[in-house]
Scaffold this motif. Structure first.
Motif, PDB file in Angstrom:
ATOM      1  N   MET A 163       8.815  -4.101  -4.180  1.00 43.96           N
ATOM      2  CA  MET A 163       8.022  -4.810  -3.162  1.00 43.96           C
ATOM      3  C   MET A 163       8.686  -6.145  -2.864  1.00 43.96           C
ATOM      4  SD  MET A 163       4.249  -4.036  -4.723  1.00 43.96           S
ATOM      5  CE  MET A 163       4.716  -4.150  -6.426  1.00 43.96           C
ATOM      6  N   THR A 164       8.131  -6.848  -1.899  1.00 46.30           N
ATOM      7  CA  THR A 164       8.717  -8.157  -1.568  1.00 46.30           C
ATOM      8  C   THR A 164       8.675  -9.082  -2.789  1.00 46.30           C
ATOM      9  OG1 THR A 164       6.539  -8.818  -0.763  1.00 46.30           O
ATOM     10  CG2 THR A 164       8.121  -8.070   0.878  1.00 46.30           C
ATOM     11  N   GLN A 165       7.611  -8.956  -3.575  1.00 44.54           N
ATOM     12  CA  GLN A 165       7.397  -9.874  -4.684  1.00 44.54           C
ATOM     13  C   GLN A 165       8.414  -9.692  -5.819  1.00 44.54           C
ATOM     14  OE1 GLN A 165       3.308  -9.586  -5.701  1.00 44.54           O
ATOM     15  NE2 GLN A 165       3.328 -11.292  -7.134  1.00 44.54           N
ATOM     16  N   LEU A 186      13.335   3.822  -9.400  1.00 44.61           N
ATOM     17  CA  LEU A 186      13.024   2.754  -8.450  1.00 44.61           C
ATOM     18  C   LEU A 186      12.473   3.396  -7.183  1.00 44.61           C
ATOM     19  CD1 LEU A 186      13.318  -0.306  -7.773  1.00 44.61           C
ATOM     20  CD2 LEU A 186      15.518   0.254  -6.766  1.00 44.61           C
ATOM     21  N   ASP A 187      11.326   2.942  -6.734  1.00 45.28           N
ATOM     22  CA  ASP A 187      10.709   3.555  -5.553  1.00 45.28           C
ATOM     23  C   ASP A 187      10.250   2.453  -4.596  1.00 45.28           C
ATOM     24  OD1 ASP A 187       9.370   4.998  -3.684  1.00 45.28           O
ATOM     25  OD2 ASP A 187       8.048   6.045  -5.072  1.00 45.28           O
ATOM     26  N   PRO A 188      10.813   2.416  -3.395  1.00 50.35           N
ATOM     27  CA  PRO A 188      10.398   1.391  -2.443  1.00 50.35           C
ATOM     28  C   PRO A 188       9.175   1.781  -1.613  1.00 50.35           C
ATOM     29  CG  PRO A 188      12.256   2.597  -1.559  1.00 50.35           C
ATOM     30  CD  PRO A 188      11.902   3.257  -2.870  1.00 50.35           C
ATOM     31  N   THR A 189       8.483   2.852  -2.019  1.00 51.86           N
ATOM     32  CA  THR A 189       7.347   3.327  -1.218  1.00 51.86           C
ATOM     33  C   THR A 189       6.047   2.660  -1.667  1.00 51.86           C
ATOM     34  OG1 THR A 189       8.437   5.480  -1.104  1.00 51.86           O
ATOM     35  CG2 THR A 189       6.128   5.382  -0.413  1.00 51.86           C
ATOM     36  N   VAL A 190       5.419   1.989  -0.740  1.00 52.74           N
ATOM     37  CA  VAL A 190       4.071   1.450  -0.972  1.00 52.74           C
ATOM     38  C   VAL A 190       3.144   2.237  -0.057  1.00 52.74           C
ATOM     39  CG1 VAL A 190       2.600  -0.590  -0.823  1.00 52.74           C
ATOM     40  CG2 VAL A 190       4.979  -0.833  -1.527  1.00 52.74           C
ATOM     41  N   THR A 191       2.056   2.743  -0.621  1.00 51.81           N
ATOM     42  CA  THR A 191       1.208   3.636   0.169  1.00 51.81           C
ATOM     43  C   THR A 191      -0.088   2.947   0.595  1.00 51.81           C
ATOM     44  OG1 THR A 191       0.235   4.494  -1.859  1.00 51.81           O
ATOM     45  CG2 THR A 191       2.067   5.711  -0.974  1.00 51.81           C
ATOM     46  N   SER A 202       1.738  -4.210   3.710  1.00 52.31           N
ATOM     47  CA  SER A 202       2.331  -5.523   3.969  1.00 52.31           C
ATOM     48  C   SER A 202       3.165  -6.010   2.782  1.00 52.31           C
ATOM     49  CB  SER A 202       1.224  -6.540   4.262  1.00 52.31           C
ATOM     50  OG  SER A 202       0.399  -6.673   3.118  1.00 52.31           O
ATOM     51  N   LEU A 203       2.999  -5.379   1.634  1.00 56.73           N
ATOM     52  CA  LEU A 203       3.742  -5.786   0.434  1.00 56.73           C
ATOM     53  C   LEU A 203       5.096  -5.092   0.329  1.00 56.73           C
ATOM     54  CD1 LEU A 203       0.739  -5.541  -2.066  1.00 56.73           C
ATOM     55  CD2 LEU A 203       1.543  -7.566  -0.852  1.00 56.73           C
ATOM     56  N   GLY A 204       5.316  -4.092   1.160  1.00 61.90           N
ATOM     57  CA  GLY A 204       6.561  -3.319   1.080  1.00 61.90           C
ATOM     58  C   GLY A 204       7.750  -4.124   1.574  1.00 61.90           C
ATOM     59  N   VAL A 205       8.934  -3.720   1.109  1.00 62.12           N
ATOM     60  CA  VAL A 205      10.146  -4.437   1.525  1.00 62.12           C
ATOM     61  C   VAL A 205      10.526  -4.024   2.948  1.00 62.12           C
ATOM     62  CG1 VAL A 205      11.033  -4.731  -0.805  1.00 62.12           C
ATOM     63  CG2 VAL A 205      11.607  -2.664   0.459  1.00 62.12           C
ATOM     64  N   ASP A 206      11.228  -4.929   3.642  1.00 59.87           N
ATOM     65  CA  ASP A 206      11.603  -4.633   5.030  1.00 59.87           C
ATOM     66  C   ASP A 206      12.935  -3.879   5.076  1.00 59.87           C
ATOM     67  OD1 ASP A 206      13.579  -6.498   4.616  1.00 59.87           O
ATOM     68  OD2 ASP A 206      12.567  -8.085   5.754  1.00 59.87           O
ATOM     69  N   VAL A 207      13.338  -3.539   6.288  1.00 59.40           N
ATOM     70  CA  VAL A 207      14.540  -2.713   6.460  1.00 59.40           C
ATOM     71  C   VAL A 207      15.777  -3.420   5.922  1.00 59.40           C
ATOM     72  CG1 VAL A 207      16.056  -1.685   8.198  1.00 59.40           C
ATOM     73  CG2 VAL A 207      13.590  -1.391   8.384  1.00 59.40           C
ATOM     74  N   LEU A 354       8.023  -2.129  15.829  1.00 62.31           N
ATOM     75  CA  LEU A 354       8.557  -1.175  14.862  1.00 62.31           C
ATOM     76  C   LEU A 354       8.328  -1.601  13.430  1.00 62.31           C
ATOM     77  CD1 LEU A 354      12.002  -0.310  16.425  1.00 62.31           C
ATOM     78  CD2 LEU A 354       9.973   1.108  16.346  1.00 62.31           C
ATOM     79  N   VAL A 355       8.295  -2.911  13.226  1.00 59.96           N
ATOM     80  CA  VAL A 355       8.259  -3.371  11.840  1.00 59.96           C
ATOM     81  C   VAL A 355       6.814  -3.366  11.345  1.00 59.96           C
ATOM     82  CG1 VAL A 355       8.897  -5.208  10.250  1.00 59.96           C
ATOM     83  CG2 VAL A 355      10.283  -4.766  12.283  1.00 59.96           C
ATOM     84  N   GLN A 356       6.467  -2.333  10.560  1.00 65.39           N
ATOM     85  CA  GLN A 356       5.108  -2.226  10.047  1.00 65.39           C
ATOM     86  C   GLN A 356       4.982  -2.809   8.652  1.00 65.39           C
ATOM     87  OE1 GLN A 356       3.321   1.533  10.421  1.00 65.39           O
ATOM     88  NE2 GLN A 356       3.576   1.589  12.625  1.00 65.39           N
ATOM     89  N   ILE A 357       6.124  -3.008   8.019  1.00 64.88           N
ATOM     90  CA  ILE A 357       6.086  -3.452   6.635  1.00 64.88           C
ATOM     91  C   ILE A 357       6.556  -4.900   6.602  1.00 64.88           C
ATOM     92  CG2 ILE A 357       6.959  -3.015   4.320  1.00 64.88           C
ATOM     93  CD1 ILE A 357       7.638  -0.185   5.293  1.00 64.88           C
ATOM     94  N   ARG A 358       5.653  -5.797   6.310  1.00 70.89           N
ATOM     95  CA  ARG A 358       6.014  -7.217   6.350  1.00 70.89           C
ATOM     96  C   ARG A 358       5.105  -7.964   5.383  1.00 70.89           C
ATOM     97  NH1 ARG A 358       4.759  -9.124  11.884  1.00 70.89           N
ATOM     98  NH2 ARG A 358       6.559  -7.924  12.550  1.00 70.89           N
ATOM     99  N   ALA A 359       5.659  -8.943   4.696  1.00 66.07           N
ATOM    100  CA  ALA A 359       4.857  -9.696   3.734  1.00 66.07           C
ATOM    101  C   ALA A 359       3.807 -10.529   4.451  1.00 66.07           C
ATOM    102  CB  ALA A 359       5.753 -10.601   2.917  1.00 66.07           C
ATOM    103  N   LEU A 360       2.634 -10.599   3.852  1.00 64.29           N
ATOM    104  CA  LEU A 360       1.613 -11.488   4.393  1.00 64.29           C
ATOM    105  C   LEU A 360       2.076 -12.929   4.199  1.00 64.29           C
ATOM    106  CD1 LEU A 360      -1.644  -9.899   2.950  1.00 64.29           C
ATOM    107  CD2 LEU A 360      -0.953  -9.937   5.340  1.00 64.29           C
ATOM    108  N   PRO A 361       1.858 -13.782   5.167  1.00 62.95           N
ATOM    109  CA  PRO A 361       2.304 -15.166   5.029  1.00 62.95           C
ATOM    110  C   PRO A 361       1.693 -15.857   3.809  1.00 62.95           C
ATOM    111  CG  PRO A 361       1.555 -14.711   7.264  1.00 62.95           C
ATOM    112  CD  PRO A 361       1.246 -13.501   6.455  1.00 62.95           C
TER     113      PRO A 361
END
Lengths: 368, 113
Positions: A163-165, A186-191, A202-207, A354-361
């Motif tokens: 995740m981003t964290q 290692l799994d970059p999938t957040v469901t 929103s916690l998932g890593v970006d492209v 397109l960008v659905q995965i983004r960290a919350l500010p």
């Protein structure tokens, strides 16, 4: 083809559920920030109900049984269930955070001949891991559990959700795994949450972060091969089934609900009201999932990634269409190859972000 | 001559898939499938029936084979399975825990109760 693949193909041809996961509880002693579950107990299956289900699963041909949660060790009858499952000769795998496992528990797990124990570790640094689980001291306790289990000669696998964290820490987790003598995934999938709430995404890593991970030779091996332009789809690719969900695998919730997969919350029946084998064989919903071939997918069939995409039908279902694309997997394919998926191109034409995965500010400050 | 008793190793995982017995070693997670004779030994390995009786009842009764040859082959196979830690062998009966599962066949006709 190895023996397991051969037996899986045979099971699929005979419509046998070779593997199943049962979540024994959704209760948990951690509060992971990305978790997709409601941790309240809404009426878990009793010990007898679970034993009856295990009898039915053994008769149906389930061989690989994953016991997961929630935190499985919160069930006071956990070892009774495990012992019963092993008496039925399941190949049992456990998923746990490990923080309740002490030396004596590790000995009991060994005595019951469990195949493997998967333990979630998010970082090698307590300040990062504990900020994800929201339980101070949890990293130390999970690592203690791994040591107890290893000392019994058990197979332990560290599962690291990216995740981003904790993006910067996966190499540290791999080093920790090496030091402990265990495997690491290692799994970059957040469901999304099972109720459809998409906020965990929103916690998932970006492209960009995915691109970095997919080009890490220490992790990937042959980067050129992994990131190669996908070959054109052949007839076999289009006739293939999307994944094992509903074909040789299924999932049962603590409340007896049967789904094609833990990540695919499409209700197909409930073992409290129906026999497991009847749901597996005759549920309209299970048969609907089972009927889908890659050639039936909307958008994806025409996508250049169709032959190599990791598309998850469950994530697609949670996006609203089990035959549609899974945007997270589109982004993975794009990050690997630099080639946008058909779904991404269609959304771009339609002007959709397109960008659905983004960290919350607010996330960084909330967990610092 | 001493008799040989067979029991399933409780460390293994096992399931019959479409008539084919699949076994996972508890020692190193290696997967095996059993041929017809090995499957007969597995199914009959109740800890209390000696190998010569299994050969008489399940092999000689079903196949046109010489008894002494069948017994020799069965013992060799049983020792091989024991080497993979799939079976336990003993010259005395091997007590079994109550309710041990016999791995009923799953397949088009399996699963009925």
């Amino acid at each position: 083809m190895n023996l397991l693949a051969e037996m899986t193909a045979k099971a699929q041809a005979l419509n046998i559920p070779l593997s199943a996961q049962i979540d024994l509880t959704y209760r948990c002693n951690e509060r992971c920030v990305h978790c997709y579950l409601d941790h309240d107990d809404h009426g878990e299956m009793t010990t007898d109900e679970i034993k009856h289900l295990l009898d039915e699963m053994a008769d149906a041909g389930v061989f690989i049984l994953t016991l997961s949660g929630g935190e499985i060790f919160l069930r006071k009858d956990f070892f009774e269930i495990l012992e019963y499952a092993r008496r039925l000769m399941f190949c049992v795998k456990l998923k746990t955070n490990g923080i309740l496992i002490r030396e004596r528990d590790a000995q009991r797990i060994k005595d019951l001949h469990v195949e493997s124990i998967q333990i979630s570790i998010y970082s090698h640094r307590p300040e990062v891991h504990d900020a994800i689980t929201l339980v101070p001291g949890s990293l130390k306790r999970s690592i203690d559990a791994i040591r107890f289990l290893k000392s019994q000669g058990l197979k332990v696998i560290i599962a690291n959700v990216l995740m981003t964290q904790n993006m910067a820490d996966y190499a540290g987790v791999r080093a920790l795994a090496a030091e402990l003598g265990v495997d690491c995934t290692l799994d970059p999938t957040v469901t999304p949450m099972l109720d459809g709430n998409r906020s965990p995404l929103s916690l998932g890593v970006d492209v960009d972060a995915l691109r970095h991970v997919f080009r890490d030779g220490a992790l990937i091996g042959d980067v050129d091969e992994f990131c190669a332009v996908p070959p054109p789809a052949g007839e076999n690719d289009l006739e293939a089934t999307p994944c094992s969900a509903g074909h040789t695998a299924c999932y049962v919730s603590p409340y007896g609900e049967v789904f094609p997969c833990v990540a695919f919350p499409f209700p197909t029946g409930n073992v409290r009201r129906q026999r497991f084998i009847d749901i597996w064989r005759h549920s309209d919903q299970m048969n609907e999932v089972r009927a889908i071939r890659v050639k039936d997918l909307t958008t994806c069939t025409a996508c250049s990634h169709v032959s190599s995409c990791t598309r998850c039908p469950g994530l697609a279902y949670l996006e609203g269409n089990m035959r549609g694309p899974s945007t997270q997997d589109c982004e993975k394919s794009f990050a690997r190859t630099g080639i946008p998926s058909a779904n991404m191109l269609a959304k771009k034409r339609a002007g959709v972000n397109l960008v659905q995965i983004r960290a919350l500010p607010t996330f960084a400050s909330a967990t610092a | 001559m001493s008799r040989l008793y067979l029991a399933r190793n409780p460390k293994v995982a096992a399931r019959s898939i479409g008539g084919e017995m699949m076994i996972m070693s508890g020692h190193d997670s290696t997967l095996f499938t059993l041929n017809q004779t090995a499957a007969i030994l597995w199914q009959s390995a109740d800890g209390s029936t000696p190998l010569d009786e299994i050969v008489d009842r399940r092999i000689c009764a079903e196949f046109d084979v010489d008894r002494s040859e069948a017994l020799q082959d069965a013992e060799s196979l049983a020792r091989e399975l024991a080497g993979h830690q799939i079976l336990q062998l003993s010259e005395a009966p091997i007590p079994q825990p109550a309710g041990h599962y016999a791995a009923k066949p799953a397949g088009p006709t399996g699963g009925s109760r």
